[in-house]
Design a protein around this motif. Sequence first.
Motif, mmCIF file in Angstrom:
data_model
loop_
_atom_site.group_PDB
_atom_site.id
_atom_site.type_symbol
_atom_site.label_atom_id
_atom_site.label_comp_id
_atom_site.label_asym_id
_atom_site.label_seq_id
_atom_site.Cartn_x
_atom_site.Cartn_y
_atom_site.Cartn_z
ATOM 1 N N ALA A 97 0.877 -1.140 -0.089
ATOM 2 C CA ALA A 97 -0.110 0.101 0.064
ATOM 3 C C ALA A 97 0.723 1.342 0.036
ATOM 4 N N THR A 132 -4.551 -1.397 -0.721
ATOM 5 C CA THR A 132 -5.197 -0.442 0.283
ATOM 6 C C THR A 132 -6.653 -0.918 0.497
ATOM 7 N N LYS A 157 -3.336 0.078 -5.037
ATOM 8 C CA LYS A 157 -4.779 0.257 -4.813
ATOM 9 C C LYS A 157 -5.514 -1.096 -4.212
ATOM 10 N N ASP A 216 -8.157 -2.108 4.084
ATOM 11 C CA ASP A 216 -9.542 -1.455 4.883
ATOM 12 C C ASP A 216 -10.159 -2.489 5.286
#
Length: 367
Positions: A152, A160, A157, A164
Amino acid sequence: MMLKAGIVGLPNVGKSTLFNALTAQEAALAANYPFATIEPNVGVVAVPDERLAVLQKLHKAQKVVPATVEFVDIAGLVRGASKGEGLGNQFLANIRETHAVIQVVRCFEDENIVHVEGSVDPVRDIETIQIELALADLASIEKRRDKAGRSAKSGDKEATRELDIIEKLLPVLEEGRPVRSASLSDEDREIVNKWFLLTTKPTIYAANVDETTLADPASDPHVQKVMQHAAKENADIVPICAKLEAELVALDETERSEYLKDLGLESSGVDKMIKAAYHMLGLMSFLTAGEKEVRAWTIPIGTKAPQAAGEIHTDIERGFIRAEIVSYEDLVASGSRKAAAEKGLARLEGKEYIMQEGDVVDFRFNV
């Protein structure tokens, strides 16, 4: 397609007895001490389907081949399994290879059968196993978090997005709850399913009761607790008497029916368990029928016609032209495929057709 359901539970809750009943054989060693089952026993079990006998009679078919589910009887688990206690590492590896979990939970009192925790408390037993599985998953996603964190930082992406999701899962697992109980979007869940976590597996709680409780299991306090717990975490519950089911195996069909009737039961708990496992795995059956054989074929719900044809043979999928379909109900009501076609009840479907439960199919193909 052959999918696996793993039978798990603490020692002495009736796992091997249930396995014997499921597979109608004495393959698993049912003994009153922990780890009677060391290597996982495997049994391939027919999915009960009343339609097959009807189609066999209609077509005078030589044989019947039902859909099947593979059940794996896995060694009993104890506290500390996630750290390798008892047969922990082996237990976790064996369960990882299954598609769904049937956790046998003791809901009967019997002073002759020692409970590993000293008393009967089904929710405590569920939580003991749940915590061990959650701890194993926690270790897995902490490793994944470290790796995703590095990616990340360089602007990845996908990494990332993974981070989350991991942040949502960490508190759930730290509380010893299963990932399947977490609030996730469908897109998040699709990503999580690729991580092969233990607590994402669909789960059925087999509430193992005594014979006297079987006619009205919902009135039993132990079963009530399991029902309440299952409702919280998106799991199914099937009350079953493993001891009775193992005894039923020795009886012929007529004797079984009479025995169940005397107990106020319409069908075997094993039949309910197999059907529940099959449907919990998101599966359905389409049927083929002719003079040689009548067969149920297993496919995931939502499968299109060419991929369903591929279950029979890859050549049929590759050369798929069309599917000639009659619903089971229409075929039986008409008496034959020809009569159903004359009544306009047979249909020709193409490559985009999504198969329906109970479709009786004849695939046309050219290789």
